[in-house]
Design a protein around this motif. Structure first.
Motif, mmCIF file in Angstrom:
data_model
loop_
_atom_site.group_PDB
_atom_site.id
_atom_site.type_symbol
_atom_site.label_atom_id
_atom_site.label_comp_id
_atom_site.label_asym_id
_atom_site.label_seq_id
_atom_site.Cartn_x
_atom_site.Cartn_y
_atom_site.Cartn_z
ATOM 1 N N LEU A 1 25.976 -55.558 -17.740
ATOM 2 C CA LEU A 1 25.812 -54.552 -16.699
ATOM 3 C C LEU A 1 25.370 -55.193 -15.389
ATOM 4 C CD1 LEU A 1 24.012 -51.774 -18.764
ATOM 5 C CD2 LEU A 1 26.447 -51.993 -18.267
ATOM 6 N N LYS A 2 26.037 -54.817 -14.321
ATOM 7 C CA LYS A 2 25.668 -55.324 -13.006
ATOM 8 C C LYS A 2 26.059 -54.298 -11.943
ATOM 9 C CE LYS A 2 29.983 -57.955 -12.866
ATOM 10 N NZ LYS A 2 30.591 -59.291 -12.724
ATOM 11 N N LYS A 3 25.376 -54.377 -10.806
ATOM 12 C CA LYS A 3 25.677 -53.464 -9.723
ATOM 13 C C LYS A 3 26.943 -53.944 -9.019
ATOM 14 C CE LYS A 3 20.885 -52.083 -8.881
ATOM 15 N NZ LYS A 3 19.769 -52.054 -7.905
ATOM 16 N N ALA A 4 27.996 -53.175 -9.125
ATOM 17 C CA ALA A 4 29.272 -53.537 -8.503
ATOM 18 C C ALA A 4 30.095 -52.276 -8.326
ATOM 19 C CB ALA A 4 30.025 -54.539 -9.389
ATOM 20 N N PRO A 5 30.925 -52.233 -7.266
ATOM 21 C CA PRO A 5 31.805 -51.075 -7.089
ATOM 22 C C PRO A 5 32.790 -50.993 -8.248
ATOM 23 C CG PRO A 5 32.380 -52.854 -5.573
ATOM 24 C CD PRO A 5 31.079 -53.230 -6.194
ATOM 25 N N LEU A 6 33.243 -49.777 -8.553
ATOM 26 C CA LEU A 6 34.123 -49.556 -9.697
ATOM 27 C C LEU A 6 35.386 -50.413 -9.612
ATOM 28 C CD1 LEU A 6 34.005 -47.822 -12.240
ATOM 29 C CD2 LEU A 6 35.384 -46.109 -11.051
ATOM 30 N N LYS A 7 35.901 -50.591 -8.395
ATOM 31 C CA LYS A 7 37.142 -51.358 -8.241
ATOM 32 C C LYS A 7 36.949 -52.832 -8.605
ATOM 33 C CE LYS A 7 36.559 -52.263 -3.259
ATOM 34 N NZ LYS A 7 37.191 -52.127 -1.923
ATOM 35 N N ALA A 8 35.712 -53.309 -8.548
ATOM 36 C CA ALA A 8 35.442 -54.700 -8.921
ATOM 37 C C ALA A 8 35.428 -54.888 -10.430
ATOM 38 C CB ALA A 8 34.107 -55.148 -8.334
ATOM 39 N N LEU A 9 35.380 -53.780 -11.162
ATOM 40 C CA LEU A 9 35.347 -53.845 -12.624
ATOM 41 C C LEU A 9 36.694 -53.472 -13.236
ATOM 42 C CD1 LEU A 9 31.909 -52.047 -13.156
ATOM 43 C CD2 LEU A 9 32.327 -54.496 -13.097
ATOM 44 N N TRP A 10 37.768 -53.634 -12.475
ATOM 45 C CA TRP A 10 39.084 -53.198 -12.942
ATOM 46 C C TRP A 10 39.528 -53.931 -14.207
ATOM 47 C CZ3 TRP A 10 43.174 -56.573 -13.349
ATOM 48 C CH2 TRP A 10 43.062 -57.794 -12.679
ATOM 49 N N ARG A 11 39.139 -55.207 -14.352
ATOM 50 C CA ARG A 11 39.548 -55.940 -15.546
ATOM 51 C C ARG A 11 38.852 -55.403 -16.788
ATOM 52 N NH1 ARG A 11 38.897 -62.228 -14.121
ATOM 53 N NH2 ARG A 11 36.830 -61.454 -13.580
ATOM 54 N N GLN A 12 37.556 -55.094 -16.665
ATOM 55 C CA GLN A 12 36.818 -54.517 -17.789
ATOM 56 C C GLN A 12 37.410 -53.168 -18.200
ATOM 57 O OE1 GLN A 12 35.494 -56.097 -15.205
ATOM 58 N NE2 GLN A 12 33.626 -57.180 -15.731
ATOM 59 N N ILE A 13 37.709 -52.328 -17.195
ATOM 60 C CA ILE A 13 38.263 -50.999 -17.476
ATOM 61 C C ILE A 13 39.636 -51.117 -18.126
ATOM 62 C CG2 ILE A 13 39.070 -48.850 -16.418
ATOM 63 C CD1 ILE A 13 36.899 -49.334 -14.233
ATOM 64 N N LEU A 14 40.474 -52.010 -17.589
ATOM 65 C CA LEU A 14 41.821 -52.200 -18.138
ATOM 66 C C LEU A 14 41.757 -52.719 -19.572
ATOM 67 C CD1 LEU A 14 44.870 -52.193 -17.829
ATOM 68 C CD2 LEU A 14 44.714 -54.443 -16.722
ATOM 69 N N LEU A 15 40.809 -53.631 -19.831
ATOM 70 C CA LEU A 15 40.694 -54.179 -21.186
ATOM 71 C C LEU A 15 40.285 -53.106 -22.180
ATOM 72 C CD1 LEU A 15 40.886 -56.687 -22.959
ATOM 73 C CD2 LEU A 15 38.460 -57.115 -22.509
ATOM 74 N N VAL A 16 39.396 -52.218 -21.786
ATOM 75 C CA VAL A 16 38.986 -51.116 -22.668
ATOM 76 C C VAL A 16 40.183 -50.226 -22.988
ATOM 77 C CG1 VAL A 16 37.605 -49.014 -22.821
ATOM 78 C CG2 VAL A 16 36.571 -51.113 -21.945
ATOM 79 N N ILE A 17 41.002 -49.931 -21.975
ATOM 80 C CA ILE A 17 42.199 -49.110 -22.194
ATOM 81 C C ILE A 17 43.167 -49.808 -23.145
ATOM 82 C CG2 ILE A 17 44.233 -48.109 -21.073
ATOM 83 C CD1 ILE A 17 42.469 -47.747 -18.549
ATOM 84 N N ILE A 18 43.367 -51.106 -22.928
ATOM 85 C CA ILE A 18 44.260 -51.886 -23.796
ATOM 86 C C ILE A 18 43.729 -51.893 -25.226
ATOM 87 C CG2 ILE A 18 45.086 -54.225 -24.310
ATOM 88 C CD1 ILE A 18 45.218 -54.688 -21.272
ATOM 89 N N ALA A 19 42.419 -52.081 -25.378
ATOM 90 C CA ALA A 19 41.804 -52.133 -26.712
ATOM 91 C C ALA A 19 42.014 -50.826 -27.466
ATOM 92 C CB ALA A 19 40.313 -52.441 -26.587
ATOM 93 N N ILE A 20 41.763 -49.717 -26.800
ATOM 94 C CA ILE A 20 41.933 -48.403 -27.443
ATOM 95 C C ILE A 20 43.380 -48.199 -27.872
ATOM 96 C CG2 ILE A 20 41.853 -45.911 -27.061
ATOM 97 C CD1 ILE A 20 39.458 -46.425 -25.174
ATOM 98 N N ALA A 21 44.320 -48.500 -26.964
ATOM 99 C CA ALA A 21 45.739 -48.322 -27.266
ATOM 100 C C ALA A 21 46.189 -49.247 -28.394
ATOM 101 C CB ALA A 21 46.572 -48.572 -26.006
#
Length: 229
Positions: free
Chosen positions: A181-201
């Motif tokens: 966890l770190k303070k960062a704008p949501l757009k800076a975490l796009w890789r983390q978000i994309l990986l979660v989506i890929i993992a679920i799928a």
């Protein structure tokens, strides 16, 4: 004496015990799926022990060393044994199947390196050992289908090559993003978000093999250049 300083170590010990249970299930061949779930549970404990330690302000060198010892068992020995059991059965007891035990050796080397590397506070250099374990969980359940496709001998060789590759990845200096966890704008975490989506799928469509696909995606996403803010 405050009990809060022991809470992270208790969670770490739960990680270790989960790894031990995975080894027991694998050796007794009661349920390889139970063994896989134990490794996943160990990964959950591994994520939360550091998080809780930082939240409570009770990080310590002993806790760091204990975490590494637990990780060698849960994410080095346990997944390697899971894959070995499958390869040994597949190859009729070939001595080459022992080659997968290069994985816990390099997992231990990676953890020792990590403990003395101050560059890996918010991200990683090299593949984290829990990620390595998740890949091999999926790979162990894909053995039978891969065998039917390319044959037993070629499957064994493929897995040994992958073991060497993932061992190298663990001790490499390849920059890899983390979920710390770190303070960062949501757009800076796009890789983390994309990986979660890929993992679920991947897991919903491919079952356990989805774990392997997720880790492959993790490696490739880490290779993508990131624009500095």
């Amino acid at each position: 004496m405050s009990i809060k300083k022991h809470i992270p170590n208790i969670i770490t010990c739960a990680n270790l015990l989960s790894g031990v249970l995975a080894i027991v299930y694998t050796l007794q061949e009661r349920s390889l799926e139970c063994a896989a779930w134990c490794i996943v549970l160990a990964a959950v404990f591994d994520f939360f022990d550091g998080l809780v330690a930082r939240a409570l302000g009770v990080t310590s060198p002993i806790g760091k060393d204990l975490d590494s010892l637990a990780d060698v068992v849960s994410f080095g020995v346990a997944p390697a044994l899971l894959v070995y059991q499958g390869l040994s059965t597949l190859s009729g007891g070939s001595m080459l199947a022992y080659g997968v035990f290069i994985l816990p050796a390099f997992a231990a080397l990676r953890l020792a390196k990590f403990n003395h590397d101050e560059r890996q506070t918010m991200s990683f250099l090299g593949l984290p050992v829990p990620s390595n374990a998740l890949f091999w969980i999926g790979a162990s359940f894909a053995l039978e289908s891969i065998q039917y496709t390319i044959g037993s001998q070629l499957t064994l060789i493929t897995y040994l090559v992958l073991a060497v590759l993932f061992s190298a990845l663990m001790v490499s200096d390849l920059p890899m993003f983390s979920f710390k966890l770190k303070k960062a704008p949501l757009k800076a975490l796009w890789r983390q978000i994309l990986l979660v989506i890929i993992a679920i799928a991947a897991i919903l469509t491919r079952g356990w093999f989805g774990c392997s696909l997720t880790i492959i995606a993790y490696v490739f996403l880490s290779l993508l250049p990131v624009k500095e803010e």
